[in-house]
Design a protein around this motif. Structure first.
Motif, short mmCIF file in Angstrom:
data_model
loop_
_atom_site.label_atom_id
_atom_site.label_comp_id
_atom_site.label_asym_id
_atom_site.label_seq_id
_atom_site.Cartn_x
_atom_site.Cartn_y
_atom_site.Cartn_z
N ALA A 166 0.82 -1.20 0.00
CA ALA A 166 0.00 0.00 0.00
C ALA A 166 0.87 1.26 0.00
O ALA A 166 0.50 2.27 -0.62
CB ALA A 166 -0.93 0.00 1.21
N MET A 167 1.98 1.23 0.71
CA MET A 167 2.85 2.40 0.78
C MET A 167 4.29 1.92 0.80
O MET A 167 4.59 0.84 1.29
CB MET A 167 2.61 3.17 2.10
CG MET A 167 1.21 3.68 2.29
SD MET A 167 0.87 3.97 4.04
CE MET A 167 1.74 5.48 4.28
N SER A 168 5.19 2.75 0.28
CA SER A 168 6.61 2.44 0.47
C SER A 168 7.40 3.73 0.49
O SER A 168 7.00 4.73 -0.12
CB SER A 168 7.10 1.52 -0.66
OG SER A 168 7.26 2.23 -1.85
N GLY A 169 8.49 3.71 1.21
CA GLY A 169 9.31 4.92 1.32
C GLY A 169 10.20 4.86 2.54
O GLY A 169 10.26 3.84 3.23
N THR A 170 10.92 5.94 2.81
CA THR A 170 11.76 6.00 4.00
C THR A 170 10.85 6.15 5.21
O THR A 170 9.70 6.57 5.07
CB THR A 170 12.72 7.19 3.94
OG1 THR A 170 11.92 8.38 3.91
CG2 THR A 170 13.60 7.15 2.72
N PRO A 171 11.35 5.81 6.41
CA PRO A 171 10.51 5.96 7.60
C PRO A 171 9.91 7.37 7.71
O PRO A 171 8.74 7.52 8.07
CB PRO A 171 11.48 5.68 8.75
CG PRO A 171 12.53 4.82 8.16
CD PRO A 171 12.64 5.20 6.73
N ARG A 172 10.73 8.37 7.38
CA ARG A 172 10.24 9.75 7.52
C ARG A 172 9.05 10.01 6.59
O ARG A 172 8.05 10.59 7.01
CB ARG A 172 11.38 10.72 7.21
CG ARG A 172 11.30 12.02 7.95
CD ARG A 172 12.56 12.82 7.78
NE ARG A 172 13.70 12.25 8.49
CZ ARG A 172 13.89 12.39 9.79
NH1 ARG A 172 13.04 13.08 10.52
NH2 ARG A 172 14.92 11.85 10.38
N GLU A 173 9.17 9.51 5.36
CA GLU A 173 8.06 9.69 4.41
C GLU A 173 6.81 8.97 4.89
O GLU A 173 5.71 9.50 4.87
CB GLU A 173 8.46 9.14 3.03
CG GLU A 173 9.42 10.03 2.25
CD GLU A 173 10.09 9.26 1.11
OE1 GLU A 173 11.14 9.73 0.66
OE2 GLU A 173 9.57 8.20 0.70
N ILE A 174 7.03 7.72 5.32
CA ILE A 174 5.88 6.90 5.71
C ILE A 174 5.18 7.49 6.93
O ILE A 174 3.96 7.64 6.96
CB ILE A 174 6.33 5.46 6.01
CG1 ILE A 174 6.89 4.79 4.78
CG2 ILE A 174 5.20 4.63 6.60
CD1 ILE A 174 5.90 4.36 3.75
N PHE A 175 5.98 7.85 7.92
CA PHE A 175 5.36 8.29 9.18
C PHE A 175 4.75 9.68 9.09
O PHE A 175 4.06 10.11 10.02
CB PHE A 175 6.38 8.24 10.33
CG PHE A 175 6.70 6.84 10.74
CD1 PHE A 175 5.72 5.86 10.74
CD2 PHE A 175 7.98 6.46 11.13
CE1 PHE A 175 5.99 4.57 11.09
CE2 PHE A 175 8.27 5.16 11.51
CZ PHE A 175 7.27 4.22 11.48
N SER A 176 5.00 10.38 7.98
CA SER A 176 4.32 11.67 7.87
C SER A 176 2.91 11.48 7.29
O SER A 176 2.11 12.40 7.26
CB SER A 176 5.14 12.64 7.02
OG SER A 176 5.42 12.06 5.78
N ARG A 177 2.62 10.26 6.83
CA ARG A 177 1.28 10.00 6.28
C ARG A 177 0.43 9.26 7.32
O ARG A 177 -0.01 8.13 7.11
CB ARG A 177 1.41 9.17 5.01
CG ARG A 177 2.06 9.98 3.88
CD ARG A 177 2.87 9.11 2.96
NE ARG A 177 2.04 8.36 2.03
CZ ARG A 177 2.55 7.54 1.11
NH1 ARG A 177 3.87 7.38 1.02
NH2 ARG A 177 1.76 6.88 0.32
N VAL A 178 0.21 9.94 8.45
CA VAL A 178 -0.43 9.31 9.60
C VAL A 178 -1.81 8.75 9.28
O VAL A 178 -2.16 7.63 9.66
CB VAL A 178 -0.52 10.31 10.78
CG1 VAL A 178 -1.31 9.73 11.93
CG2 VAL A 178 0.87 10.69 11.24
N GLU A 179 -2.61 9.55 8.51
CA GLU A 179 -3.98 9.11 8.23
C GLU A 179 -4.03 7.84 7.39
O GLU A 179 -4.81 6.92 7.66
CB GLU A 179 -4.77 10.23 7.55
CG GLU A 179 -5.46 11.09 8.57
CD GLU A 179 -5.70 12.50 8.08
OE1 GLU A 179 -5.70 12.72 6.86
OE2 GLU A 179 -5.86 13.38 8.93
#
Lengths: 266, 281
Positions: free
Chosen positions: B226-239
């Protein structure tokens, strides 16, 4: 009850017996057990006693620990003793009412008890001084010739060692299930024998399910660590005979000689 | 070619009814593409039933894809001749430490894998020693596994895999059954292996705090990525994460709420220190 069984337990101390090659110990136990059934006289049992006592002394395993294993077979001991005493025909020793005790009966009962006790002590001495993995290694190596007859020796040894590793795990699991069922009101202590046996079903069913699940997990874990049967497998510590083991074989041959001599002479 | 490549991988299993009749197909993995280089630290996140453990079993040929292909170190995982090479280079650590111990002594258990590969006794001894040192369990080499704590058992399991000298270790929820102390021990050991030995790590977890250390995160949902990226990218998409039934670390959540409330701080904050610095600025 389960905790009383010392057969199959390992007692870690550092003694000569512990350091012996498991094949020597297996062979020794076999010779000892056979010798027990060859003796027909008390002189023979003196030889067996001397041998057993010296082995116990060599093993550094506390005597109390060894004798604990006998508790589990106490019932069998009493049962054989009673049957042999009362049911052997022969010369009358005492007689009252319809029961006769014969001299032959007492003799036979004494022999049977000695045999059983020595048998249990002898074989538990072997398992007490040998780690389960060493024991299965020894079995695998000394039964290797059976492979010619397509007996899967390695697989049997592997199954044995896995079974031994999982005994404590499954015992703990059983304990947990019993407590969980008791917490929900299960009653294992009252009622007649049939009811009690029936009440074991809610323990056995979850135990079996969990055992199968564990087996599946373990099989996957073994496969992913490249297990593919005994072919091309090496050992971290391959078994090799040393000077000590050869000496032990000499002692065994001597014992066997004494047994044969005593058997013929007395 | 990268160390591990998955191309349009699909895995289906047959769902059966009460009498064993075919009831339909369930797609556990749905067109997954992955591209992992040697030395990466990857985290695969996802709720229960998202197919992440099924995917993990594909990496060392325990399962084969229904469609698509997976290449490990240049070998197709369905190639029967290469199966032991693949399993040697991709080690697996599972959830329950008790169910993966084969030896009655720590040392014996670690030696199991090299014994299977057929390595010389002297070399095995050396590998066992080295592997136990790497996970800091050398003092327990003669203990019985049943006497160890959960975290220690799991580290022994990692050592057992290390003794094969793998290029990659796949850890399938290795901390799910451990207490917080055990979790820290295991994650520390895993990170050290990645940093020092340059071993590729694929960590499968539903604990977001552990994923923070990864180079790259994949989030799975219903068999898809569903999503992929660095931790920073992922965790900024909280919703989006919450839609996948995953909860972000508390700090990240707090920072997110503060940002939403109008405070001027950057998105994707991962640690407490970062948040402190952002607020004090």
């Amino acid at each position: 009850m389960i905790r009383d069984i010392t057969l199959g337990q390992y007692y870690p101390t550092d003694s000569v017996l512990h350091r012996l090659d498991p094949r020597v110990k297996l062979c020794g136990t076999l010779i000892y057990v056979i010798s027990l059934f060859l003796f027909q006289t008390f002189t023979g049992y003196i030889v067996a006693t001397v041998f057993l006592v010296s082995m116990i002394a060599l093993s550094h395993v506390p005597v109390k620990f060894i004798f604990r294993g006998l508790k589990a077979i106490l019932f069998i001991l009493v049962f054989t003793a009673v049957l042999n005493t009362f049911l052997t025909p022969g010369r009358e020793l005492v007689s009252f009412w319809k029961i006769t005790i014969t001299i032959e009966g007492v003799r036979l009962a004494a022999f049977m008890i000695l045999r059983l006790v020595y048998l249990i002590i002898g074989s538990s001495l072997m398992t007490l001084t040998t780690t389960p993995s060493n024991l299965t290694d020894g079995l695998e190596k000394s039964l290797g010739w059976l492979k010619v007859f397509r007996v899967p020796v390695h697989e049997i040894a592997m199954m044995m060692s896995i079974a031994l590793t999982f005994i404590p795990v499954l015992l703990e699991e059983t304990d947990r299930i019993i407590k969980a069922q008791q917490a929900r009101g299960a009653d294992f202590e009252s009622g007649n024998i049939i009811r009690r046996v029936k009440s074991l079903v809610p323990i056995l069913v979850p135990l079996f399910i969990s055992a199968f699940r564990r087996a599946n997990d373990l099989a996957i874990a073994m496969e992913s660590r490249c297990y593919h049967g005994g072919d091309g497998r090496t050992k971290m510590r391959p078994l090799a005979y040393g000077f000590r083991d050869i000496m032990a074989y000499v002692v065994l041959v001597l014992y066997l000689a004494v047994v044969i001599v005593v058997g013929i002479m007395f | 070619m990268n160390f591990l490549e998955a191309k349009k991988v699909i895995f289906e299993y047959v769902r059966r009814g009460k009498d064993g009749e075919v009831d339909g197909f369930k797609r556990a993995i749905d067109e997954v593409d992955l591209d992992i280089s040697q030395g990466d630290f990857i985290a695969i996140l996802g709720p229960n039933g998202s197919g992440k453990s099924t995917l993990a079993k594909h990496f060392n040929s325990l399962l084969h894809p229904t469609e698509g292909t997976i290449y490990v170190d240049g070998c197709d995982t369905t190639d029967a001749d290469k199966i032991w090479d693949i399993r040697k280079s991709v080690g697996m650590v599972f959830q329950n430490p008790e169910n993966q111990m084969i030896g009655t002594i720590v040392e014996e258990d670690v030696a199991f894998a090299p014994e299977n590969i057929g390595i010389d006794p002297e070399e095995i001894k050396q590998r066992v020693r080295e592997s136990l040192v790497m996970v800091e369990m050398q003092d327990h080499r003669k203990s019985s596994p049943s006497k160890l704590s959960g975290g220690q058992k799991q580290r022994v399991a990692i050592a057992g895999v290390l003794a094969m000298h793998p290029k990659c270790i796949v850890l399938d929820e290795p901390t799910a059954m451990l207490d917080p102390e055990g979790r820290r021990e295991v994650i520390r050991a895993v990170r050290a292996l990645n940093d020092v030995e340059n071993i590729t790590i694929i960590l499968i977890t539903h604990n977001m705090e552990e994923a923070v250390y990864a180079d790259r995160i994949y989030v799975m949902k219903d068999g898809r990525i569903a999503m992929s990226g660095t931790p920073r990218e992922i965790f900024s998409r909280v919703e989006e994460l919450e839609e996948c039934r995953l909860t972000v670390p508390q700090v990240t959540k707090l920072a997110y709420e503060l940002r939403k409330g109008g405070l001027d701080i950057p998105s994707g904050i991962l640690t407490r220190e970062e948040l402190c610095r952002a607020i004090c600025r």
